[in-house]
Motif scaffolding. Sequence first.
Motif, PDB file in Angstrom:
ATOM      1  N   ASP A   1      -2.074  -6.796   0.210  1.00 22.59           N
ATOM      2  CA  ASP A   1      -0.856  -7.047  -0.269  1.00 22.59           C
ATOM      3  C   ASP A   1      -0.446  -8.399  -0.487  1.00 22.59           C
ATOM      4  O   ASP A   1      -0.859  -9.140   0.332  1.00 22.59           O
ATOM      5  N   PRO A   2      -0.772  -8.250  -1.675  1.00 20.61           N
ATOM      6  CA  PRO A   2      -0.462 -10.739  -1.852  1.00 20.61           C
ATOM      7  C   PRO A   2       1.164 -10.464  -1.357  1.00 20.61           C
ATOM      8  O   PRO A   2       1.827  -9.858  -1.201  1.00 20.61           O
ATOM      9  N   PRO A   3       0.618 -12.052  -0.687  1.00 22.59           N
ATOM     10  CA  PRO A   3       1.441 -12.769   0.529  1.00 22.59           C
ATOM     11  C   PRO A   3       2.905 -13.302  -0.977  1.00 22.59           C
ATOM     12  O   PRO A   3       2.674 -13.306  -2.290  1.00 22.59           O
ATOM     13  N   GLY A   4       4.054 -12.968  -0.804  1.00 23.63           N
ATOM     14  CA  GLY A   4       5.493 -13.882  -0.768  1.00 23.63           C
ATOM     15  C   GLY A   4       5.925 -13.541  -2.180  1.00 23.63           C
ATOM     16  O   GLY A   4       6.372 -13.877  -2.400  1.00 23.63           O
ATOM     17  N   VAL A   5       6.248 -13.042  -2.360  1.00 30.32           N
ATOM     18  CA  VAL A   5       6.115 -11.241  -3.397  1.00 30.32           C
ATOM     19  C   VAL A   5       7.162 -10.017  -2.863  1.00 30.32           C
ATOM     20  O   VAL A   5       6.411  -9.762  -2.285  1.00 30.32           O
ATOM     21  N   ASP A   6       7.647  -9.469  -2.970  1.00 25.85           N
ATOM     22  CA  ASP A   6       7.579  -7.611  -2.901  1.00 25.85           C
ATOM     23  C   ASP A   6       7.380  -6.900  -3.698  1.00 25.85           C
ATOM     24  O   ASP A   6       7.202  -7.499  -5.147  1.00 25.85           O
ATOM     25  N   ASN A   7       6.620  -5.716  -3.218  1.00 24.37           N
ATOM     26  CA  ASN A   7       5.412  -4.800  -3.893  1.00 24.37           C
ATOM     27  C   ASN A   7       6.042  -3.694  -3.451  1.00 24.37           C
ATOM     28  O   ASN A   7       6.365  -3.967  -2.005  1.00 24.37           O
ATOM     29  N   TYR A   8       5.631  -2.899  -4.584  1.00 23.85           N
ATOM     30  CA  TYR A   8       6.286  -2.199  -4.314  1.00 23.85           C
ATOM     31  C   TYR A   8       5.090  -0.404  -4.526  1.00 23.85           C
ATOM     32  O   TYR A   8       4.817  -0.843  -6.134  1.00 23.85           O
ATOM     33  N   TYR A   9       4.449   0.212  -4.374  1.00 27.32           N
ATOM     34  CA  TYR A   9       3.515   1.219  -3.613  1.00 27.32           C
ATOM     35  C   TYR A   9       3.567   2.951  -4.650  1.00 27.32           C
ATOM     36  O   TYR A   9       4.341   2.616  -3.814  1.00 27.32           O
ATOM     37  N   VAL A  10       2.986   3.128  -5.324  1.00 25.19           N
ATOM     38  CA  VAL A  10       3.154   4.257  -5.238  1.00 25.19           C
ATOM     39  C   VAL A  10       2.014   5.437  -5.816  1.00 25.19           C
ATOM     40  O   VAL A  10       0.816   4.546  -6.354  1.00 25.19           O
ATOM     41  N   TRP A  11       1.327   6.084  -4.989  1.00 29.36           N
ATOM     42  CA  TRP A  11      -0.477   7.449  -4.428  1.00 29.36           C
ATOM     43  C   TRP A  11       0.179   8.735  -5.489  1.00 29.36           C
ATOM     44  O   TRP A  11       1.194   8.980  -5.550  1.00 29.36           O
ATOM     45  N   ASP A  12      -1.052   8.662  -6.358  1.00 30.98           N
ATOM     46  CA  ASP A  12      -1.435  10.183  -6.875  1.00 30.98           C
ATOM     47  C   ASP A  12      -3.031  10.159  -6.941  1.00 30.98           C
ATOM     48  O   ASP A  12      -3.305   9.230  -6.161  1.00 30.98           O
ATOM     49  N   GLN A  13      -2.813  11.588  -6.055  1.00 31.29           N
ATOM     50  CA  GLN A  13      -4.702  12.054  -5.354  1.00 31.29           C
ATOM     51  C   GLN A  13      -4.981  13.838  -6.339  1.00 31.29           C
ATOM     52  O   GLN A  13      -3.683  14.584  -6.607  1.00 31.29           O
TER      53      GLN A  13
END
Length: 297
Positions: A171-183
């Motif tokens: 995960d990149p540091p210092g920023v807010d990150n949001y994830y979603v996954w499809d399979q």
Amino acid sequence: MRSVSELSTRARVAALACAMLLTSGCERVVDITVPTMATRLVVSGRLELVRGMPSGRQTITLTTTAPYFEPSAPPPARGAEVRVTDSQGVTTLFREQINAPGVYVTDSLVPVRNRRYTLRVRWNNDSYEASDSLLPVAPIDSFYFTERTGLFAPPDIAREPGPRATVDFRDPPGVDNYYVWDQFVDGQRLVVADTAFRFRPMERDAFFNGALVRGFQPYSGMVLRSGQTVRLRHMSLSAQGYRFYLTLNNVSLGDGSPFSIPPASLRGNVANLTRPGEPALGYFLAAEVDERTARVP
């Protein structure tokens, strides 16, 4: 005067008779009248930048609402004017497909990271608008299959043997990150209507900001079989996109109990500029995607 035991026996017999009457009652067909609401526009649009495979082909689907018990597919929203403009002022026109009414396509929009995209739709004399930002996604370092470790999983899922799709990423540091996954398994997407998988796995990096995430299994409850082909899509979301998916998951998981979330129309981000009190349903978003495909050994 009757004895206490006689009264008790009679009470038990009466209770049993009432129970039998309730369980053996006749069936009755009840017709439910559901009020017909005004027709609303429904937007389904996601601009995608796939890492390593940039493409200008983007699709936005417009349909309309229909009566609750209507057995057919939602009616297409025909004849709309659909455009997308980025934060640099570049505008792209989407054209409706002749053989697919309500499906609007372009082959000339390759999204760019960190740009904001605004969708504008003109349909039935109303103007609609929605915006979202395309944020970078942390690339997948490794994609493999391994047994469930049991971390953060219910005991019954953790004990079930078999491989799961597993990824490592930083995960990149210092920023807010949001994830979603499809399979997808053998070409079939797991999250579809009327399946046991009613929600998409999603996360924010509040507890692993800047960390190396190892052995993450978005679909830990999905045991795979040898020879199956699995495609995992790892996508970025904006903060507002994350909130939408989170609310969608909560509504989808409602089970009708007194403690579940009541079903309701989910408010998207598509505003009606002509009649603000009648916004469109659905959502428009932009996402960068990193995807991997492999066969289960």
